[in-house]
Write a protein that holds these residues in place. Structure first.
Motif, PDB file in Angstrom:
ATOM      1  N   ALA A   1     -20.945  51.815  13.913  1.00  9.81           N
ATOM      2  CA  ALA A   1     -21.555  50.477  13.901  1.00  9.81           C
ATOM      3  C   ALA A   1     -22.239  50.210  12.572  1.00  9.81           C
ATOM      4  CB  ALA A   1     -22.560  50.355  15.045  1.00  9.81           C
ATOM      5  N   ALA A   2     -22.948  51.217  12.058  1.00  8.67           N
ATOM      6  CA  ALA A   2     -23.665  51.048  10.790  1.00  8.67           C
ATOM      7  C   ALA A   2     -22.689  50.867   9.626  1.00  8.67           C
ATOM      8  CB  ALA A   2     -24.573  52.243  10.546  1.00  8.67           C
ATOM      9  N   SER A   3     -21.652  51.705   9.570  1.00 10.16           N
ATOM     10  CA  SER A   3     -20.694  51.593   8.466  1.00 10.16           C
ATOM     11  C   SER A   3     -19.927  50.284   8.548  1.00 10.16           C
ATOM     12  CB  SER A   3     -19.723  52.775   8.471  1.00 10.16           C
ATOM     13  OG  SER A   3     -18.956  52.802   9.662  1.00 10.16           O
ATOM     14  N   GLY A   4     -19.636  49.821   9.760  1.00  9.65           N
ATOM     15  CA  GLY A   4     -18.922  48.555   9.933  1.00  9.65           C
ATOM     16  C   GLY A   4     -19.714  47.373   9.409  1.00  9.65           C
ATOM     17  N   ILE A   5     -21.003  47.345   9.705  1.00  8.23           N
ATOM     18  CA  ILE A   5     -21.826  46.219   9.243  1.00  8.23           C
ATOM     19  C   ILE A   5     -21.982  46.248   7.730  1.00  8.23           C
ATOM     20  CG2 ILE A   5     -24.160  47.208   9.363  1.00  8.23           C
ATOM     21  CD1 ILE A   5     -23.216  43.854  10.894  1.00  8.23           C
ATOM     22  N   LEU A   6     -22.033  47.449   7.147  1.00  5.11           N
ATOM     23  CA  LEU A   6     -22.134  47.551   5.688  1.00  5.11           C
ATOM     24  C   LEU A   6     -20.850  47.076   5.001  1.00  5.11           C
ATOM     25  CD1 LEU A   6     -23.981  50.977   5.340  1.00  5.11           C
ATOM     26  CD2 LEU A   6     -24.879  48.734   4.701  1.00  5.11           C
ATOM     27  N   GLU A   7     -19.717  47.406   5.580  1.00  3.76           N
ATOM     28  CA  GLU A   7     -18.452  46.948   5.024  1.00  3.76           C
ATOM     29  C   GLU A   7     -18.371  45.426   5.025  1.00  3.76           C
ATOM     30  OE1 GLU A   7     -15.250  48.712   7.142  1.00  3.76           O
ATOM     31  OE2 GLU A   7     -15.782  50.772   6.566  1.00  3.76           O
ATOM     32  N   ARG A   8     -18.865  44.811   6.111  1.00  6.83           N
ATOM     33  CA  ARG A   8     -18.741  43.366   6.239  1.00  6.83           C
ATOM     34  C   ARG A   8     -19.647  42.598   5.284  1.00  6.83           C
ATOM     35  NH1 ARG A   8     -17.653  44.971  11.601  1.00  6.83           N
ATOM     36  NH2 ARG A   8     -19.791  44.774  12.375  1.00  6.83           N
ATOM     37  N   VAL A   9     -20.693  43.242   4.768  1.00  5.01           N
ATOM     38  CA  VAL A   9     -21.549  42.543   3.802  1.00  5.01           C
ATOM     39  C   VAL A   9     -21.272  43.008   2.372  1.00  5.01           C
ATOM     40  CG1 VAL A   9     -23.357  42.124   5.500  1.00  5.01           C
ATOM     41  CG2 VAL A   9     -23.470  44.192   4.086  1.00  5.01           C
ATOM     42  N   GLY A  10     -20.227  43.813   2.181  1.00  4.80           N
ATOM     43  CA  GLY A  10     -19.804  44.186   0.849  1.00  4.80           C
ATOM     44  C   GLY A  10     -20.638  45.251   0.175  1.00  4.80           C
ATOM     45  N   TYR A  11     -21.179  46.192   0.958  1.00  6.18           N
ATOM     46  CA  TYR A  11     -21.953  47.288   0.376  1.00  6.18           C
ATOM     47  C   TYR A  11     -21.018  48.226  -0.380  1.00  6.18           C
ATOM     48  CZ  TYR A  11     -24.354  51.806   0.232  1.00  6.18           C
ATOM     49  OH  TYR A  11     -24.886  53.004  -0.167  1.00  6.18           O
ATOM     50  N   HIS A  12     -21.423  48.619  -1.622  1.00  2.00           N
ATOM     51  CA  HIS A  12     -20.564  49.461  -2.446  1.00  2.00           C
ATOM     52  C   HIS A  12     -21.198  50.792  -2.823  1.00  2.00           C
ATOM     53  CE1 HIS A  12     -17.698  46.217  -2.751  1.00  2.00           C
ATOM     54  NE2 HIS A  12     -18.636  45.408  -3.233  1.00  2.00           N
ATOM     55  N   GLY A  13     -22.408  51.059  -2.363  1.00  2.00           N
ATOM     56  CA  GLY A  13     -23.038  52.340  -2.667  1.00  2.00           C
ATOM     57  C   GLY A  13     -24.423  52.188  -3.236  1.00  2.00           C
ATOM     58  N   GLY A  14     -25.164  53.302  -3.244  1.00  2.00           N
ATOM     59  CA  GLY A  14     -26.516  53.296  -3.774  1.00  2.00           C
ATOM     60  C   GLY A  14     -27.537  52.865  -2.739  1.00  2.00           C
ATOM     61  N   ALA A  15     -28.809  52.836  -3.171  1.00  2.66           N
ATOM     62  CA  ALA A  15     -29.876  52.398  -2.274  1.00  2.66           C
ATOM     63  C   ALA A  15     -29.683  50.928  -1.922  1.00  2.66           C
ATOM     64  CB  ALA A  15     -31.237  52.621  -2.931  1.00  2.66           C
ATOM     65  N   LEU A  16     -29.949  50.566  -0.674  1.00  4.49           N
ATOM     66  CA  LEU A  16     -29.755  49.190  -0.223  1.00  4.49           C
ATOM     67  C   LEU A  16     -30.866  48.293  -0.764  1.00  4.49           C
ATOM     68  CD1 LEU A  16     -27.753  50.528   1.805  1.00  4.49           C
ATOM     69  CD2 LEU A  16     -28.425  48.739   3.395  1.00  4.49           C
ATOM     70  N   SER A  17     -30.473  47.202  -1.394  1.00  2.00           N
ATOM     71  CA  SER A  17     -31.452  46.235  -1.879  1.00  2.00           C
ATOM     72  C   SER A  17     -31.923  45.367  -0.717  1.00  2.00           C
ATOM     73  CB  SER A  17     -30.824  45.345  -2.946  1.00  2.00           C
ATOM     74  OG  SER A  17     -29.803  44.530  -2.378  1.00  2.00           O
ATOM     75  N   GLU A  18     -33.039  44.690  -0.936  1.00  2.00           N
ATOM     76  CA  GLU A  18     -33.539  43.771   0.089  1.00  2.00           C
ATOM     77  C   GLU A  18     -32.540  42.645   0.333  1.00  2.00           C
ATOM     78  OE1 GLU A  18     -37.504  41.031   0.934  1.00  2.00           O
ATOM     79  OE2 GLU A  18     -37.643  42.833  -0.301  1.00  2.00           O
ATOM     80  N   GLY A  19     -31.817  42.260  -0.738  1.00  2.00           N
ATOM     81  CA  GLY A  19     -30.820  41.204  -0.590  1.00  2.00           C
ATOM     82  C   GLY A  19     -29.693  41.602   0.353  1.00  2.00           C
ATOM     83  N   VAL A  20     -29.229  42.854   0.250  1.00  2.00           N
ATOM     84  CA  VAL A  20     -28.155  43.317   1.143  1.00  2.00           C
ATOM     85  C   VAL A  20     -28.647  43.344   2.582  1.00  2.00           C
ATOM     86  CG1 VAL A  20     -26.708  45.290   1.746  1.00  2.00           C
ATOM     87  CG2 VAL A  20     -26.991  44.656  -0.644  1.00  2.00           C
TER      88      VAL A  20
END
Length: 486
Positions: free
Chosen positions: A171-190
């Motif tokens: 579930a976590a990886s799926g939601i990250l894929e859908r918002v275009g996460y590419h790696g590194g620490a998550l920004s507040e914007g993501v």
């Protein structure tokens, strides 16, 4: 734990979504002055098929959605809106949902067919009775004994799974894929993009009730948060925990055990988003190959708290690093607040098998760190315990109220993979039976027994009942008043 559909199937992820769609379809059809027969002729469907849609019993295909939107002079987005079209529709959906609740069904009363002839006042009355039924059922969620039992059972389940839950990782990886996460620490914007993607807006306020970390307004799809951190929980962590409840399909807890399970799952989801599985595993495997595993590095790479990094390590250690381990969070007096182990460590327990609330040995790393010259520096230690020796790293997370120590430990043979294994700090413990640290030495007992009268601090919390309510400790009156004011 729920399965999660891909993006194109998420329009109708719950029965309530189908009910809302059906209500919107009926509302738009009536607004257009069409009967089921007339609408069916326009879209090439039998009236019986459309009736199933309006009653929430069937999911439409995209081609039919487009045809219905064209026939009604509307849009697909309007048909798929998650908000009921009006107050009456909202009440009808709520009554339908209430009658599916096992608590309601135990009343053994004939089902109420919710048609247009049922007065709105009657629907309000049924829902008020249902709400009072739920309030009385959950007024006292659990006794302290039941709460300790629930904690023990949950810990056993976590141990059996190595504290790793692939469905939440997915579930976590799926939601990250859908918002275009590419790696590194998550920004507040993501993180805000995740909330937006799930259909929720954020409101930062200063008057959030003290008994809650966040409030989700389901009617208006808003999440209310404080700007400042709450203890060791940052706003982004609290937001992700809240989104975790929504993503994992949690409903109102049935009992304290259900509440506890949901809280653990939401916390897991937040950690899996902030420290994504693929990135974290790759980093940890390389650190193990270099014999330089360190919780503080995991913390710094992903910009999370030390506690979250240590707990996340337990999620991945057994599954991917072939390591067993233990985790403890305790205060300066040694009282345990959280604990997990699958490495054979014997915690102090009460007769019900619960760890939480017990006092750990004063010779364990989680207490020794408070006695070190600099309690805020990383403390490494080997401890000989009955049947085994463990290597541990302890760290004090400073807090506005009081400090807590976070300990991650492994059996002696596994220390070779960790930074700090060269430490000369070594202690011995005969606990958990308390013989080595709770009973004073014989010499001191002979000298002082019967000559001391300590004035004990009153622990008023031991006289308090477990916090009541569907969500234990939450003041619903404050929450509802807050929502009305906003």
């Amino acid at each position: 734990m729920a399965e999660f559909a891909p993006e194109e199937d998420r329009n109708f992820s719950t029965d309530q979504d189908l009910l809302v769609f059906g209500q919107r379809l009926r509302h738009l059809r009536r607004a257009a002055g069409l009967t089921l027969v007339e609408l069916g002729e326009r879209v090439g469907r039998a009236p019986s098929q459309l009736s199933l849609l309006e009653n929430g019993h069937r999911e439409p295909k995209l081609s039919l959605l487009r045809a219905l939107a064209d026939a009604l002079g509307s849009s697909v987005d309007e048909l798929l809106s998650k908000k009921p079209p009006n107050r009456r529709a909202e009440l009808e959906i709520a009554v339908e949902q209430a009658q599916l609740d096992p608590l309601y069904q135990r009343l053994d009363v004939p089902p109420l067919k919710v048609g247009k002839r049922v007065p709105t006042e009657a629907l309000e009355h049924v829902l008020a009775l249902y709400d009072e039924l739920k309030r009385r059922e959950t007024k006292q969620v659990a006794t302290p004994e039941e709460a300790r039992k629930a904690n023990a059972e949950l810990r056993q389940m976590m141990r059996e799974h190595g504290n790793y839950f692939p469905e939440i990782e997915k579930a976590a990886s799926g939601i990250l894929e859908r918002v275009g996460y590419h790696g590194g620490a998550l920004s507040e914007g993501v993180i805000q993009s995740i909330a937006t993607h799930m259909g929720y807006g954020l409101r930062f306020v200063t008057d959030l009730p003290r008994s809650v970390r966040s409030i989700t307004d389901m009617r208006h799809s808003r999440i209310f948060l404080r700007r400042e951190s709450l203890g060791m929980h940052s706003p982004r962590t609290i937001l992700l925990q809240t989104l975790g409840h929504l993503t994992l399909g949690h409903s109102q807890p049935r009992d304290f055990a259900d509440f506890l399970r949901q809280r653990v799952e939401a916390n897991y989801f937040a950690a899996a988003v902030l420290m994504p599985e693929q990135a974290a595993v790759g980093y940890l495997k390389q650190a193990k190959a270099d014999r330089d595993l360190a919780v503080e590095d995991l913390r710094d790479v992903f910009s999370v708290s030390y506690e979250m990094a240590a707990h996340r390590f337990t999620n991945l250690a057994t599954q991917y690093l072939d390591l067993v381990c233990h985790f403890v969070r305790n205060d300066e007096t040694g009282i345990i607040y959280k604990a997990y182990e699958n490495d054979g460590l014997v915690f102090p327990t009460d007769p019900a098998g619960a760890i939480e609330g017990q006092r750990m040995c004063r010779h364990w790393a989680g207490r020794m760190v408070f006695a070190s010259p600099d309690r805020y520096s990383t403390h490494y230690q080997y401890t000989d315990k009955p049947g085994a020796t463990h290597w541990c790293v302890a760290h004090v997370d400073p807090n506005r109220g009081r400090d807590f120590a976070i300990t991650l430990g492994v059996p002696y043979t596994e220390s070779r993979w960790f930074r700090g294994r060269e430490t000369t700090n070594h202690s011995k413990s005969r606990c958990p039976n308390g013989e080595c640290c709770q009973r004073p030495p014989t010499e001191l007992s002979n000298r002082w027994q019967g000559m001391v009268w300590p004035s004990a601090r009153a622990h008023s919390h031991v006289l308090s009942a477990l916090p009541s309510g569907t969500f234990p400790g939450v003041d619903e009156a404050d929450v509802y008043a807050f929502l009305e004011s906003h």
